[in-house]
Design a protein around this motif. Structure first.
Motif, PDB file in Angstrom:
ATOM      1  N   VAL A 102       0.850  -1.204   0.000  1.00 26.78           N
ATOM      2  CA  VAL A 102       0.000   0.000   0.000  1.00 26.78           C
ATOM      3  C   VAL A 102       0.881   1.248   0.000  1.00 26.78           C
ATOM      4  CG1 VAL A 102      -1.658   1.342   1.360  1.00 26.78           C
ATOM      5  CG2 VAL A 102      -1.984  -1.132   1.061  1.00 26.78           C
ATOM      6  N   TRP A 103       1.895   1.256   0.852  1.00 19.06           N
ATOM      7  CA  TRP A 103       2.806   2.402   0.930  1.00 19.06           C
ATOM      8  C   TRP A 103       3.489   2.629  -0.421  1.00 19.06           C
ATOM      9  CZ3 TRP A 103       7.956   3.103   0.000  1.00 19.06           C
ATOM     10  CH2 TRP A 103       8.518   4.302   0.441  1.00 19.06           C
ATOM     11  N   ALA A 104       4.001   1.546  -1.019  1.00 19.42           N
ATOM     12  CA  ALA A 104       4.718   1.650  -2.304  1.00 19.42           C
ATOM     13  C   ALA A 104       3.794   2.162  -3.407  1.00 19.42           C
ATOM     14  CB  ALA A 104       5.314   0.302  -2.678  1.00 19.42           C
ATOM     15  N   ALA A 105       2.549   1.719  -3.399  1.00 16.87           N
ATOM     16  CA  ALA A 105       1.600   2.178  -4.403  1.00 16.87           C
ATOM     17  C   ALA A 105       1.290   3.671  -4.227  1.00 16.87           C
ATOM     18  CB  ALA A 105       0.304   1.359  -4.328  1.00 16.87           C
ATOM     19  N   LYS A 106       1.097   4.093  -2.987  1.00 19.06           N
ATOM     20  CA  LYS A 106       0.807   5.511  -2.720  1.00 19.06           C
ATOM     21  C   LYS A 106       1.979   6.411  -3.104  1.00 19.06           C
ATOM     22  CE  LYS A 106      -2.583   5.046   0.986  1.00 19.06           C
ATOM     23  NZ  LYS A 106      -2.845   5.268   2.418  1.00 19.06           N
ATOM     24  N   LYS A 107       3.193   5.907  -2.930  1.00 22.13           N
ATOM     25  CA  LYS A 107       4.394   6.688  -3.244  1.00 22.13           C
ATOM     26  C   LYS A 107       4.789   6.592  -4.711  1.00 22.13           C
ATOM     27  CE  LYS A 107       5.388   8.288   0.817  1.00 22.13           C
ATOM     28  NZ  LYS A 107       5.538   9.705   1.095  1.00 22.13           N
TER      29      LYS A 107
END
Length: 70
Positions: free
Chosen positions: A62-67
């Motif tokens: 989720v973090w990687a997708a948001k970034k």
């Protein structure tokens, strides 16, 4: 990866970022794609979770997708 955010993403190594790019894959496949041992991938995953303060692979994804990493 450099950023002005308050996370520790700027401390990820090149190898850790490579692993993060493949976060959606099982660890064994990441190891095969990056020509590394599964133990090395597990160690990178642990280091990434620690640095980014994420509890599990799903939170990392989720973090990687948001970034925009993946």
């Amino acid at each position: 990866m450099k950023s002005n955010t308050s996370t520790h993403e700027e401390t990820l190594t090149k190898a850790e970022l490579e692993v993060l790019l493949h976060i959606q894959l099982p660890e064994k496949l990441i190891a095969e794609k990056l020509f590394r041992s599964p133990n090395t991938i597990r160690r990178h995953m642990f280091n990434i979770r620690t640095k980014l303060r994420k509890a599990n692979k799903a939170e990392l994804a989720v973090w990687a997708a948001k970034k925009g990493v993946i």
